[in-house]
Design a protein around this motif. Structure first.
Motif, PDB file in Angstrom:
ATOM      1  N   THR A  32      -0.302   2.890   1.028  1.00  6.00           N
ATOM      2  CA  THR A  32      -0.024   1.581   0.434  1.00  6.00           C
ATOM      3  C   THR A  32       0.916   0.805   1.337  1.00  6.00           C
ATOM      4  OG1 THR A  32      -0.277   2.469  -1.806  1.00  6.00           O
ATOM      5  CG2 THR A  32       0.859   0.371  -1.586  1.00  6.00           C
ATOM      6  N   VAL A  67      -1.689  -3.722  -0.381  1.00  2.00           N
ATOM      7  CA  VAL A  67      -3.002  -3.193  -0.009  1.00  2.00           C
ATOM      8  C   VAL A  67      -2.922  -1.676  -0.098  1.00  2.00           C
ATOM      9  CG1 VAL A  67      -4.784  -3.035   1.751  1.00  2.00           C
ATOM     10  CG2 VAL A  67      -3.474  -5.154   1.505  1.00  2.00           C
ATOM     11  N   LYS A 102      -5.095   1.940   0.184  1.00  2.00           N
ATOM     12  CA  LYS A 102      -6.292   2.637   0.663  1.00  2.00           C
ATOM     13  C   LYS A 102      -6.318   4.019   0.026  1.00  2.00           C
ATOM     14  CE  LYS A 102      -8.733   4.119   4.862  1.00  2.00           C
ATOM     15  NZ  LYS A 102      -8.916   5.526   4.419  1.00  2.00           N
ATOM     16  N   TYR A 105     -10.560   0.480  -1.224  1.00  2.77           N
ATOM     17  CA  TYR A 105      -9.443  -0.414  -0.955  1.00  2.77           C
ATOM     18  C   TYR A 105      -9.143  -1.223  -2.216  1.00  2.77           C
ATOM     19  CZ  TYR A 105      -9.884   0.604   4.038  1.00  2.77           C
ATOM     20  OH  TYR A 105      -9.929   1.229   5.256  1.00  2.77           O
ATOM     21  N   GLY A 134     -10.371  -4.193  -6.901  1.00  2.00           N
ATOM     22  CA  GLY A 134     -10.923  -3.150  -6.064  1.00  2.00           C
ATOM     23  C   GLY A 134     -12.032  -2.407  -6.764  1.00  2.00           C
TER      24      GLY A 134
END
Length: 721
Positions: free
Chosen positions: A550, A571, A573, A578, A605
């Motif tokens: 993150t 963001v 992952k 994502y 997401g």
């Protein structure tokens, strides 16, 4: 004549062309619909025909087939003519596997669909003790039902469930089922329902592909709906929707796919169930459940066979094995929460503290106090109760003023260092000239007088560190390493790189016999004298066998003296997925003690969206931040998966006495879920008495529950007699 022409048109492709076999499936399905008594205008029938037609067109275009695809109206005419003549026979079979907990009505449903007793049933004890097949004919099609023993509840014997599922898996290995029926009781679904562990175990043993051909069967469908908040019974359709949605959501969480839809069949096996003129059992909503049962089973069988023939099965996949979707509400709350600084305080609190220092125009009252005589214990005992309270109040007042004085001096020193030092930060005035980077050994743990092999003080006792880094072991006596209780390593560092620029690194590595876990958090913050601040954070941790990374950024700008506006982006992952989120927040200081904070954010997401926000009002104590007394009221709102949840909370920290601190936290949401937490801390030895009181209360409650269970057993025994 019409049938002969159709067979002649399909004849050259019957052996090599899979499209022909799909068209034959379409005709068989329409013939079965005719026998059930339904029409092609039925919603489920039309959806199945549309999917078959669309799949055939796609494959015909890809394979450059010269002949036209069989249209629905043509197939309908062929099926009608075949049924009117009575020949040829319908070459269609169903192989059904039933799964479910004990007592949900699996055996009774088998007897109902065959309309005759095929298996033994028992209302009080499990009726199926082994895996066996039940074979019969329904509407001219051969149906084979694989009856299985009942599973235990999620809180029951998980090892028993696993052994039973493995034996079922071996039984169906040579001949897999076309349809899987998962049974639940409609009248047993309530707010406390949770079968996630059982569903997850089914997913682990049989694989996620089992859910593609699974139909949810809700038995006891004629149960009377419960009362609503207004005292009247809930509408039947609303009751059914709520119960089926609950189970479907758990299945979605199991397969980690928010768009996954499981077909539902309502079943009622009671002999007193209402029937129509044909003698068919009818549900309270007027639906003939046996026709719907055969329709959904046939639709599942036909679509699965079509996927295999046209090789569409590979394109229908859930997310990869051993992977799951993270909770979007959890990620959203992580975005909205205040970020931590290297010194452990929340992002923005440091500026508030400096603002309190700037606005504090009072002189240091501690230096103006007259001297006080400290009494001995003997002298203190000679005082009256009123004199003792007055003496202790005076000491407490002087302690508060002294701590306030130290706090002001420390803040002034920090500000001076920030203004005059660009490259180096001196943490302690006694080490201003020390720039040694050599590793030094921190003070060791106290060694007990008697040797005890399980005491961790005898192993891994030393901490290694210098003026920037601190390395220490992670000791866990309950971990896998029982010999040394050493499960990992913890690393911490905090430093000032340049003027107004701070950074910190916190990491931990843990290793056991099966898993290797890491968790690290890197934070950097820049602030200027105008109270404008920027913060960046990188968080890396492991979740099962996936790595979660993150990246978060926050910015705060002081618009006015009492107002601060900020925002942030994030963001995340997670494996190959994502998630992107953003937030806006604003805080208003009302005087020195009150603060109002508003924030709102959203995260997206994997086709999911979660939105939320909160309003928080905080009233600090008059001695803040020396005495951390405060009252916080908050209201939150969360919108996720077409559902909105409202919540409220109250938290207060206060001193219940000179040596007692208390913290009370209570919250409640629109789902009627809440929590009350009360924490106390004291420097006196009353905690021993509290432990004794709680132990006595717990023992009394357990004893009362044991007596009640004994009474119930006695009553049941007397009834049996």
């Amino acid at each position: 004549m019409f049938i002969q022409k159709t067979q002649q048109a399909l004849g050259p492709y019957q052996k090599a062309d899979p499209l022909t076999k799909v068209e034959e499936l379409q005709i068989k399905f329409l013939r079965l619909i005719h026998r059930i008594g339904l029409t092609p205008e039925n919603l489920v029938v039309s959806q199945v025909l549309y999917r078959l037609q669309l799949a055939s067109l796609i494959r015909a275009g890809e394979s450059d087939v010269k002949r036209p695809v069989l249209k629905v109206n043509t197939a309908r005419g062929i099926a009608t003519e075949l049924e009117s003549t009575g020949s040829p026979n319908l070459d269609l079979s169903l192989r059904i596997l039933v799964l479910g907990k004990t007592g949900v009505g699996k055996s009774s449903t088998i007897n109902s669909i065959f309309e005759q007793p095929m298996v033994a049933t028992n209302a009080f004890d499990p009726s199926t003790d082994r895996i066996h097949e039940v074979v019969g004919t329904i509407k001219g099609i051969q149906v084979t039902v694989i009856d299985t023993p009942g599973l235990s509840a999620s809180y029951g014997n998980a090892s028993h469930n696993r052994r039973l599922m493995l034996s079922i898996k071996r039984f169906i290995r040579k001949s897999p089922p076309d349809v899987v029926l998962y049974f639940e009781r409609l009248d047993a679904i309530n707010r406390g329902y949770s079968d996630q562990p059982l569903l997850k175990l089914i997913n682990d043993v049989f694989g996620s592909s089992i859910w593609f051909n699974t139909i949810l069967v809700m038995t006891h469908a004629s149960s009377h709906p419960p009362e609503g908040s207004d005292g009247y019974s809930v509408a039947y359709d609303a009751f059914v929707h709520q119960c089926t949605t609950t189970v479907r959501n758990y299945i979605r969480q199991t397969v980690s796919n928010a768009q996954f839809e499981t077909p539902v069949i309502l079943v009622e096996n009671h002999p007193m169930c209402r029937t129509n003129n044909k003698g068919e059992k009818v549900l309270p909503n007027g639906q003939v459940w046996l026709s719907q049962f055969l329709l959904l089973c046939a639709a599942t069988k036909v679509l699965a066979d079509a996927n295999v023939l046209l090789k569409f099965q590979e394109s229908f996949q859930l997310i990869p094995k051993n992977s799951r979707l993270p909770s979007l509400p959890h990620l959203l709350s992580s975005i909205l929460r205040p970020r931590s600084l290297p010194n452990g305080k929340s992002f923005g609190d440091q500026d508030d503290v400096y603002e309190l220092l700037d606005n504090d125009n009072d002189e240091d009252d501690y230096d103006q106090l007259p001297p006080i005589r400290i009494l001995t214990r003997t002298q203190f005992k000679t005082l009256s109760k009123a004199q003792r309270n007055a003496y202790l109040d005076e000491l407490d007042y002087r302690e508060t003023l002294y701590l306030k004085k130290q706090w002001k001096e420390e803040l002034r020193r920090q500000r001076e260092r920030m203004l005059h030092q660009d490259d180096t930060y001196v943490r302690n005035d006694n080490y201003e000239n020390s720039d040694s980077q050599e590793v030094s050994e921190v003070s060791d743990m106290a060694i007990p007088l008697s040797f005890e092999s399980d005491n961790p003080a005898y192993r891994y006792r030393s901490l290694l560190g210098n003026d920037q880094w601190l390395v220490r072991p992670v000791l866990d006596p309950q971990g896998w390493d029982h010999d040394v209780a050493f499960d990992g390593i913890n690393l911490e560092s905090s430093l000032d790189i340049r003027k107004n620029f701070q950074a910190s690194v916190v990491g931990q590595m843990r290793k056991d016999k099966e898993d290797f876990n890491i968790q690290s958090e890197c934070t950097a913050r820049y602030s200027d004298p105008r109270h404008h601040s920027l913060l960046a954070e990188v968080d890396i941790q492991t979740a099962a066998k996936d790595l979660v990374c993150t990246v978060h950024g926050d910015a705060k700008f002081c618009n006015f003296k009492c107002n601060t506006t900020g925002g942030g982006i994030s963001v995340t992952k997670y494996g190959n997925m994502y998630f992107v989120g953003a937030k806006l927040e604003d805080s208003i200081n009302i005087g020195r003690r009150a603060k109002l904070t508003l924030n709102a954010g959203q995260i997206r997401g994997c086709g999911q969206v979660a939105s939320g926000g909160s309003i928080e009002a905080t009233l600090r104590g008059k001695d803040y931040p020396i005495r951390d007394d405060k009252l916080t009221l908050a209201t939150t709102i969360l919108s996720y998966d077409k559902e909105m949840v409202l919540g409220g909370s109250i938290q207060t920290d206060f001193r219940a006495g000179r040596t007692v601190k208390m913290s009370v936290n209570a919250n409640l949401n629109s789902r009627r879920l809440g929590q009350i937490s009360i924490k106390t801390s004291t420097s006196e030895h009353v905690e021993i008495a509290l432990i004794a009181i709680f132990s006595l209360v717990n023992a009394l409650i357990q004893r009362k529950g044991t007596e009640a269970s004994i009474d119930e057993k006695k009553e049941s025994t007397s009834i049996d007699l």
